[in-house]
Write a protein that holds these residues in place. Structure first.
Motif, PDB file in Angstrom:
ATOM      1  N   LYS A   1      -1.316   2.644 -10.648  1.00 12.52           N
ATOM      2  CA  LYS A   1      -0.280   2.411 -10.856  1.00 12.52           C
ATOM      3  C   LYS A   1       0.507   1.606  -9.318  1.00 12.52           C
ATOM      4  O   LYS A   1      -0.264   1.033  -8.657  1.00 12.52           O
ATOM      5  CB  LYS A   1       0.618   3.693 -10.715  1.00 12.52           C
TER       6      LYS A   1
ATOM      7  N   GLN B   1       1.250   7.617  -6.113  1.00 11.15           N
ATOM      8  CA  GLN B   1      -0.058   8.607  -6.411  1.00 11.15           C
ATOM      9  C   GLN B   1       0.290   9.979  -6.053  1.00 11.15           C
ATOM     10  O   GLN B   1      -0.202  10.460  -6.632  1.00 11.15           O
ATOM     11  CB  GLN B   1      -1.206   7.470  -5.672  1.00 11.15           C
ATOM     12  N   ASP B   2       0.963   9.800  -4.767  1.00  8.83           N
ATOM     13  CA  ASP B   2       1.401  11.576  -4.993  1.00  8.83           C
ATOM     14  C   ASP B   2       2.225  11.110  -3.419  1.00  8.83           C
ATOM     15  O   ASP B   2       2.366  10.689  -2.471  1.00  8.83           O
ATOM     16  CB  ASP B   2      -0.072  11.572  -3.397  1.00  8.83           C
TER      17      ASP B   2
ATOM     18  N   LYS C   1       0.944  -1.411  -0.083  1.00  7.74           N
ATOM     19  CA  LYS C   1       0.054   0.202  -0.254  1.00  7.74           C
ATOM     20  C   LYS C   1       0.813   1.078   0.528  1.00  7.74           C
ATOM     21  O   LYS C   1       0.479   2.414  -0.830  1.00  7.74           O
ATOM     22  CB  LYS C   1      -0.665   0.522   0.883  1.00  7.74           C
ATOM     23  N   ALA C   2       1.970   1.030   0.306  1.00  6.55           N
ATOM     24  CA  ALA C   2       2.942   2.327   1.018  1.00  6.55           C
ATOM     25  C   ALA C   2       3.382   2.844  -1.007  1.00  6.55           C
ATOM     26  O   ALA C   2       3.696   3.892  -1.077  1.00  6.55           O
ATOM     27  CB  ALA C   2       4.205   1.771   1.998  1.00  6.55           C
TER      28      ALA C   2
ATOM     29  N   ARG D   1       1.638   2.127  -3.145  1.00 13.21           N
ATOM     30  CA  ARG D   1       0.891   2.315  -4.015  1.00 13.21           C
ATOM     31  C   ARG D   1       0.813   3.918  -3.659  1.00 13.21           C
ATOM     32  O   ARG D   1       0.690   4.876  -4.658  1.00 13.21           O
ATOM     33  CB  ARG D   1      -0.364   1.808  -4.034  1.00 13.21           C
ATOM     34  N   ALA D   2       1.093   4.871  -2.116  1.00  6.46           N
ATOM     35  CA  ALA D   2       0.617   5.993  -1.902  1.00  6.46           C
ATOM     36  C   ALA D   2       2.134   6.649  -2.702  1.00  6.46           C
ATOM     37  O   ALA D   2       1.631   7.588  -3.402  1.00  6.46           O
ATOM     38  CB  ALA D   2       0.420   5.736  -0.279  1.00  6.46           C
TER      39      ALA D   2
ATOM     40  N   MET E   1      -2.119   4.155   5.980  1.00 10.57           N
ATOM     41  CA  MET E   1      -1.372   5.307   5.093  1.00 10.57           C
ATOM     42  C   MET E   1      -0.897   6.030   6.373  1.00 10.57           C
ATOM     43  O   MET E   1       0.368   6.740   6.750  1.00 10.57           O
ATOM     44  CB  MET E   1      -1.216   6.055   3.863  1.00 10.57           C
TER      45      MET E   1
ATOM     46  N   ARG F   1      -6.673   6.825  -5.742  1.00 10.17           N
ATOM     47  CA  ARG F   1      -6.030   5.457  -5.925  1.00 10.17           C
ATOM     48  C   ARG F   1      -6.038   4.213  -4.686  1.00 10.17           C
ATOM     49  O   ARG F   1      -5.989   3.071  -5.630  1.00 10.17           O
ATOM     50  CB  ARG F   1      -6.167   5.042  -7.333  1.00 10.17           C
ATOM     51  N   LEU F   2      -5.870   5.005  -3.741  1.00 11.96           N
ATOM     52  CA  LEU F   2      -6.435   4.136  -2.695  1.00 11.96           C
ATOM     53  C   LEU F   2      -7.623   4.170  -2.072  1.00 11.96           C
ATOM     54  O   LEU F   2      -8.091   5.581  -2.241  1.00 11.96           O
ATOM     55  CB  LEU F   2      -5.378   4.696  -1.892  1.00 11.96           C
TER      56      LEU F   2
ATOM     57  N   PHE G   1      -4.939  10.196  -1.648  1.00  7.76           N
ATOM     58  CA  PHE G   1      -4.574   9.331  -2.482  1.00  7.76           C
ATOM     59  C   PHE G   1      -5.081   8.671  -3.040  1.00  7.76           C
ATOM     60  O   PHE G   1      -6.259   8.129  -3.071  1.00  7.76           O
ATOM     61  CB  PHE G   1      -3.591   7.994  -1.956  1.00  7.76           C
TER      62      PHE G   1
END
Lengths: 320, 351, 235
Positions: free
Chosen positions: A319, A201-202, A194-195, A197-198, C100, C91-92, C89
């Motif tokens: 992504k 994304q940003d 998840k990190a 993906r985070a 997060m 797409r989370l 985020f």
């Protein structure tokens, strides 16, 4: 061989090679997803994995092994463990030494740096072939292709059929499919995934959340490199020949696959890999082998020019 | 004052370069620096072509060798006996440059809208396609044989011969000097300033009334034309188009190395880069290899001791280290240096 | 003092944005920093969070110098930020966004409890927990952004323009939330263009103009200050 048998045969070859391309493409797409770098050296990393695998075979004495014995299976499993660690570690190291310092600079700087790394890797591959080991022909012809021993039997599992479906094809799917499932689980469900993906994304928001961005990017290189390492072993066992310039072509195939599937998308990379594998196999059969590379490049250019977000799906792709 | 000194500096370079073959004629001994300099001149022309794209306009091109191949092959087709054209040197060269221009436009038109890294990959793909097409269309291009023999040019009543290098040397030096002049004037012209402003900030430059698409297309066309001129001259000297493999990806990257090591966007830097990179390849490595062989320090069977086997490692290291420590190159252009080093020491504290 | 900035300089390239900013935040306070666009408010928060380099001066947190420490270490020490523009985020999922926020604390460690607490406070987020962050409305995103920052269990919460782009009714609700968070023990440093709202929840305030602090006072005094009224309260 009848027409339909030929078709079936090319389908098998295309799918098996496609899965290998997909593994390499995953490494491209993950790295691109997270730092928008076309990791030009990725194909050459794959090539080095093949050389590392062959070295390991020489050290373990597997070049004398007979396919199908338990010793050979254990050797193959060892290869599948050690080569990915080598490739992953090397990829991580390159990010650490070359790319990390360029995060804030223009986008072309890391790309140029990656091209440089690709040249360095290729040169290492050339020299590696000169190591005086038996598996490398005692290093007498460093640049020559090296034979990779048959670790998996070539016997046709379909018995007398003209279509060949061998243990090697089975191996490709037995290794790649669970690995892709594992990767999907990792990226979707784990904290580290998840990190990733985070960060993709940003990046700024991720930093503000206390995510150590450089470490996460390093992990992405590690995993992408590891996948390339698995691809090295599977490829070499499947195709039995390796040479130091193979990384460039393999890299282009895989990158095309990643672009085709929408760069940054994991399922897209797999799908793209299969499409490229099949396209190559069918072009080899029904057109001419010498035009196959042109076909791949033409696909690459056309997709980049007309559908830069990939053939499948929209721009807002998941992504990493 | 400074400008005048610079011009003097440039002229002195040209004069030194022009004197080298004469000195070699006068001073006895078997030396061939001038001979070795010729490929450097050709590569410098290639580098100058790439510099228009990557240095001035900021478009990373990974396939300039393909433009060079286009030049070499079209020159070969225009001059070789086996084709109907059989043109002389000047007309063949002129047409080749126009062909290069057209190919540049053709590649540029659909691709200039792409983002930088995608454009780089497209140009790479273009380079590979050109190489494979030249290989595969053997009915026209003679496949891996290349098109040959080409007649040596006869200029101003003088018949060139492959074995005497001095006339070629002056021919190439003359063309290189001409290109330097053209590029310098381009850089200072409205077009050159537009290119640089696109590199710095495309959005801002389009707000100032520059049409980035038109300007990028022009860069593509002019860059490609220069590269194909380099190809044509090379073919005329080789007496052959060369084989497709002579114009592969590695050549494109070597050209990129020259531009980056020398200094993107700076003509003098590109010349220096060509000297360093190509000179390293054709002079330093070769001399070192010969020396080591002559003293039996190496034998051909050991891959590690042959300096040539470390070539790509050194090119690769050059790219990586330049990006890391000196992205503006050895002889940077002033603007690019400022752009690449945003972390200035902070201004003095307010009083 | 929980947080203290001493003569902090920061900027981008040759441009200096903060030209020696000194402020202090006491434990338990809400401190508002007012200023026009480009005054350097966001730069100040980003410098505290370790994103921008502090070129000169010191930033003390709990008495320790934290300037130019990596951002994740600053979160670990107890400062988290809800940035300008929310930066969810996209797409989370909502739940993953919250996870997060707690990244530095690791899984376990009462993560589930904290998520539940957020869901109790904001039932709408619970309703949307498996929806992607990018699909939320502006107000919902702002709630998520603040909750996400709170997931780090910060001692000091930095809020950058929490009212930006929100409807007036939603703004009121957000500021009630901010007051409530503070009441439960979190110190808050708030940066706002909406000076009226900010000064009504804050205890003290600073006015930042082109990189320098020009005014410092209690919120009540600032509201009645003629200069502040003219420049920031539209009066």
């Amino acid at each position: 061989m009848s027409g339909s048998e030929i078709f079936l045969q090319q389908l098998i070859i295309g799918l098996s090679n496609g899965m290998i391309i997909a593994l390499i493409a995953l490494g491209y797409t993950m790295v691109y997803g997270i730092i928008e770098l076309i990791n030009f050296a990725h194909g050459d990393l794959f090539m080095l994995g093949c050389f590392a695998g062959l070295t390991l075979i020489g050290l373990l004495g597997l070049d004398q092994a007979v396919a199908g014995t338990s010793g050979t299976w254990i050797g193959l499993i060892l290869l599948l463990l050690i080569v990915p660690i080598f490739c992953g570690g090397l990829n991580w190291l390159v990010d650490r030494l070359a790319y990390r310092h360029l995060r804030e600079s223009t986008k072309l700087a890391p790309l140029v740096s990656a091209i440089g790394v690709s040249f360095i890797f290729m040169n290492i591959g050339l020299l590696w072939g000169g190591i005086p080991m038996k598996v490398f022909g005692f290093g007498r012809a460093a640049a020559a292709p090296k034979a990779f021993p048959e670790l998996v039997s070539n016997a046709n599992l379909l018995g007398q059929s003209a279509v060949e479906f061998t243990g090697k094809d089975v191996m490709v799917f037995v290794v790649t499919l669970p690995l892709m499932a594992l990767l999907t689980w990792f990226v979707r469900r784990t904290r580290a995934g998840k990190a990733m993906r985070a960060v993709a994304q940003d990046r700024l928001a991720a930093q503000l959340m206390g995510i150590p961005v450089d470490r996460v990017i390093g992990q992405t290189f590690l995993i992408g490199g590891g996948l390339a390492g698995v691809a090295s072993v599977v490829f070499a066992v499947y195709n039995n020949t390796i040479y130091f310039q193979m990384g460039y072509r393999a890299g282009i195939d895989a990158f095309t696959a990643a672009v085709l599937g929408g760069i940054g998308s994991l399922p897209g990379a797999v799908l793209g890999g299969l499409v490229i594998g099949l396209a190559r196999a069918f072009c080899d059969q029904y057109l001419e082998t010498r035009w196959t590379n042109v076909l791949v490049f033409a696909v690459l250019i056309l997709v980049l020019v007309f559908r830069p977000s990939g053939l499948f799906g929209s721009r807002a792709k998941e992504k990493v | 004052m400074a400008a005048r000194r610079k011009i003097l500096f440039h002229w002195s370079f040209l004069i030194v370069a022009a004197l080298i073959p004469l000195i070699e004629l006068v001073v006895p001994g078997n030396h061939h620096i001038g001979d070795l300099l010729r490929p450097i001149f050709i590569m410098a022309m290639l580098g100058l072509g790439l510099n228009i794209l990557t240095g001035f306009t900021g478009l990373l091109n990974l396939g300039v060798a393909a433009f060079m191949a286009v030049g070499a092959y079209s020159y070969a087709i225009l001059t070789c006996d086996i084709y109907p054209f059989r043109l002389g040197f000047w007309s063949a060269t002129l047409i080749t440059v126009l062909v290069g221009l057209t190919v540049g436009l053709f590649l540029g038109l659909p691709t200039i809208r792409l983002r930088g890294d995608y454009l780089a990959i497209v140009t790479l793909g273009f380079g590979e396609i050109v190489e494979d097409v030249l290989k595969n269309l053997d009915s026209i291009t003679k496949g891996t044989q290349g098109i040959n023999p080409l007649p040596s040019p006869s200029l101003f009543g003088y018949q060139f011969r492959p074995e005497t290098y001095q006339p070629w040397y002056y021919l190439f030096l003359g063309f290189l000097a001409l290109l330097v002049l053209v590029n310098r004037n381009l850089q200072r012209s409205r077009v050159g300033r537009a290119w640089i402003s696109i590199r710095e900030d495309e959005l801002a430059s389009s707000c100032m009334g520059i049409n980035p698409m038109k300007m990028k297309l022009l860069a593509f066309a002019l860059g490609a034309a220069q590269c194909s001129l380099a190809g044509a001259l090379w073919a005329s000297y080789l007496g052959s188009s060369g084989e497709p493999g002579n114009y592969d990806f590695q050549v494109s990257i070597i050209a990129l190395c020259m531009v980056i090591v020398g200094g993107m966007g700076n003509i003098g830097g590109v010349l220096l880069g060509a000297l360093v990179i190509t000179g390293f390849n054709s002079i330093v490595l070769e001399t070192l290899t010969n020396f080591l062989k002559a003293h039996q320090i190496i034998n051909s069977s050991n891959v590690f001791t042959a300096p040539g086997n470390w070539k790509y490692m050194l090119y690769g290291l050059a790219l990586v280290l330049m990006m890391r420590f000196r992205p503006e190159g050895l002889l940077p252009s002033k603007q690019l240096k400022a752009e690449l080093h945003p972390q200035e020491p902070h201004p003095p504290p307010p009083s | 003092m929980l947080l203290q900035l001493e003569e902090v300089h920061a900027g981008y390239g040759a441009i200096e944005v903060l030209k020696g900013v000194s402020i202090g935040v006491e434990e338990g306070e809400i401190v508002a920093v007012l200023g026009a666009n480009g005054a350097g408010k966001s730069t100040m928060l980003m410098t505290i969070s370790g994103i921008n380099r502090c070129r000169q001066g010191r930033i003390l947190f709990d008495g320790e110098a934290i300037q130019n420490r990596p951002p994740h270490e600053i979160v670990q020490r107890g400062i988290s930020q809800s940035p300008e523009g929310r930066r969810i985020f996209p797409r989370l999922s909502v739940r993953e966004n919250l996870e997060m926020g707690a990244f530095q604390r690791g899984h376990g460690n009462g993560l589930g409890d904290d998520v539940e607490r957020v869901f109790t406070a904001f039932p709408i987020l619970k309703e949307r927990q498996s929806q992607l962050g990018g699909t939320l409305s502006g107000g919902e995103q702002q709630m998520l952004a603040i909750s996400r920052a709170l997931m780090a269990r910060p001692k000091l919460l930095l809020l950058d323009e929490p009212s930006l782009g929100l409807a007036p009714m939603v703004v009121t609700r957000i500021f009630n939330i901010i007051r409530e968070i503070n009441r439960q023990g979190t110190t808050i440093l708030l940066v706002e263009q909406n000076a009226n709202m900010a000064l009504h929840v804050a205890h003290r305030g600073y006015v930042l103009e082109t990189g320098r602090i020009v005014l410092e006072d209690t919120a009540a005094n600032l509201i009645s200050n003629e200069q502040v009224k003219r420049s920031y309260l539209g009066g």
